[in-house]
Each structure stands twice: as structure tokens, then as C-alpha cells.
Design a protein around this motif. Sequence first.
Motif: not given
Length: 471
Positions: A147-149, A214-215, A402-403, A470-471
Motif C-alpha cells: 500500500l505504501k509503495e 516492482s515500481r 513493461a508499463v 527491485i524498486g
Amino acid sequence: MIFSEPIVNSVTWVTSLTHGLQPTLLATATEAENAPIVLTGVLLSLVVIYLASKIGGELSRMMDLPPVLGELLGGVVVGASALHLVVFPDSGAIASDSLIMTILQFINNLTPDSVTSIFQSQSEAISILAELGVIILLFEIGLESDLKELTKVGYQAAVVAFVGVTVPFAAGTAGLMFFFHTPAIPAIFAGAALTATSIGITSKVLSELGQLKSREGQIIVGAAVIDDILGIIVLAVVASLAKTGEVDVFNVIYLIVSATVFLIGSILLGKFFNQSFVAVANKLQTRGNLVIPAFIFAFFMAFLGNAIHLEAILGAFAAGLVLDETDKRKELDQQVKPIADILVPIFFVTVGAKVDLGVLNPIVPENREGLIIATFLIVVAIIGKVVTGWSVFGQAGINRLAVGVGMIPRGEVGLVFAGIGAASGVLDKPLQAAMIIMVILTTFLAPPLLRFAFKQSVEPQETIEPADVIG
């Protein structure tokens, strides 16, 4: 004897009521008789679904492809495109199209009316199990998300979702009207179908690739959630256009406000709910002391999502995000997985089973025009989502490809658009076929493309900048 008017009316009412009850009672009795056969049909369907899921998933894994692609293809094989074992009335199938119904009719010597009734009931049961599957999948994805990310990339996800809706919608609608001279409302409907993103398929692939946290994964999931909400609003607009030729402004405003309040409220709820949930779980002493309260919360949130005319899956995802912040998250995640393993494959196989590859047959004259339109829609569908990756800003080393690729699959969401458009009578056969082809190809292309996109970025960055991966 002369009856007074009230008595005559009473007798007439009782007589008509008695005659009205007879078919109802007979129908109820027939349904009660057929109940064990319905259960037999459901059980046989589940045998087929699980076999298709495991065989497809294992073959897909052997070919180094995401297992979810194998489950979808397994559904295609057992569904309307090939074996006709798992077919559904909402896809236009009738009882005689189902091989399972043919088997049940032979074993039980059923009348045609009984077969139709059993087919509908059995299909509804499988559809409900599939819906439960996707609800649990999104609950599990919420638990696995951070949730934080997710809040950190929230503004990025919102931009990606906005671009991913407006670009394909505008390009698809304008292109159909300009190149194919499609009337405005059908063109708008097809353009709206291009806005969809299947959060279920995308999130499952991300989880299998180990990229969910990941981001890129967090941006994709966040954007897919927002995209789903925007898709509901777009669908409400085009459905209003199809029915009345006018947009119900109040309904659109209601959806926007309710969606915003629901998501923000769910996130804020987490700060107050977590300690209470853990306290309740610790006091319970019987089996399921952790997983049952969790599912009560998840199903209640899914109910709220449905009740305010959003999606049940959004409520389940929000519930997973909330419980992700508890101290019991890892333990809960392990307990949810076996339940997801039972129900989630039903969802993916049924999505594949509802796909009819017959629309790709160029021998059928209607399909030829549809294939030409489909080619245009597929190009717009892919490019319109891939460009979203380049709308991400302020993120050094982000895998934009990828996004963008993660937003491509339309899946069950696209089929809903096509189904509603067909039911409203807005879409002609070629355009309807073109929309279905677009949904099929974007759904099946996305998993291998997503794996390719992540491989392209992971290999060089592992030696240079592992922290960014890793992000």
C-alpha cells in the motif's frame, strides 16, 4: 343462485390464482427433481475446467510462458472454439451445443425442456464460481501489493490510466468514423471497448513473474484499478447513448464521486481497522480464526463495491490492500493461496471458454469485413496502451515498455463491452466480430509480451543498477 359482484370477483381471483400457481408449482417441482442433475453437470464441468487449467498451465510453463496463458488457452480448447464441453448461454450457446449436456441427457433420459433448464442452472453455477475466483484473485493481489509503495506511485498510475483510456478511445472512435464510415454511436461503443484493461490477467502475470512489487508492477496495478473505474464510467456513458441517445450526467457524476470516496475511504480505513482485525483473530480459537474473518471483510468490501454500482473486484482489492498492512499479512497470504488455487483457475478457463475463434474464419463473408476492422482495432489497442509507458515521469530507470505492455490485455472486461453492445443492438455483426477478435488477441499476446519486456530490462540492470530493478 345469483352471486353478488364481490363474490364473483373473489371466485374469479381464486380460480385465476389457482391456475397461475399450477405452472409455478410444476416448475418448482421440476427444478427440485433436476437439482441432483445440475450438481452432476457442475461437477463434470469442474473436472474439465481443472484438467484444462493444469494441462494448459504445465505446457505453458514448459515453454517458458506464464501459466495463466496456458489456462486461457485450455479454456479455448474446452470451450466454444473447439470441444464445446464448457459453454455459456450469455455467449449465445444453447443446451444442444454443450457436450456435457448431451452426456447428461443420454444418462438421465431428459426432455429437451429439462436439458435447457439444467444447462442454464449449471452455467449460472459455474459463472458464480468464476466470479468468486476473480474476487479472491484480486483480494490475493491486494495482499501481495504494498500500500505504501502503491500510494507513492499513485499519481503516476493515475496519469497512465488517463492516457490509457483517452488515447485508444479517441483514436479508435475517430478512426472507425473516418476510415470505415461507422455511425457515431457504434464507433463510440467500439472505442470504449478499447479503453478496458483486465486487472485480473495483468496482475496474475505480474505475480508469476515476481514483478508485482516492482515500481513497474505497482504502477501497472494502480493504473489498472483506476482504468477499471474509468472503464465503468465510460461504459455508463456509452450505454446511456445506446439506449436514449443522451448521456445521464447525474449517473456519471455519481459514479465518479462514489469511486473516489470508496477507494480513498478504503485506504484511510486501513489505519484504523488493522489493529482491530488482529485483536479479533487472536481471540478466536477455532479453525479458520484468521482466514474466515479476512474473507468476511473481503466479501463485505466486494459487496459494497457492487452495491454502489462499481465492481466487486475493486472492493476485494481494497480489502487486500487494507489487510496487507497488518502483522498477520504473511500468515494470511499463505492461508489464502490454497483457496485461490481452487477458484481462480475457474475464472481464467471460463474467460477462454467464452472466446469463439470462429470469428477469425475468413470464409464467412461477415468475418472478412470484421477482420479488416479488427486489424485496425488491434493496432490501436496495442499502441494506445503501449504509449502509456512514456507518460510516466520522474522515475529514473523505469521500464516504460513493461508499463505499457502491462496495460494491453482486455480480457473479460473487453468481452463485457462487446456483450453489452451486442445486446443493445448498436453493433452490427462485422463490428461485433472485430471487437471480439481485438479482445482475444490482446488477451493472449499480453502475457508473453510482458515477460519479454521485463527480460529486456532485468538482464542488463542486474549488473549495473539492481536497486532500480527491485524498486
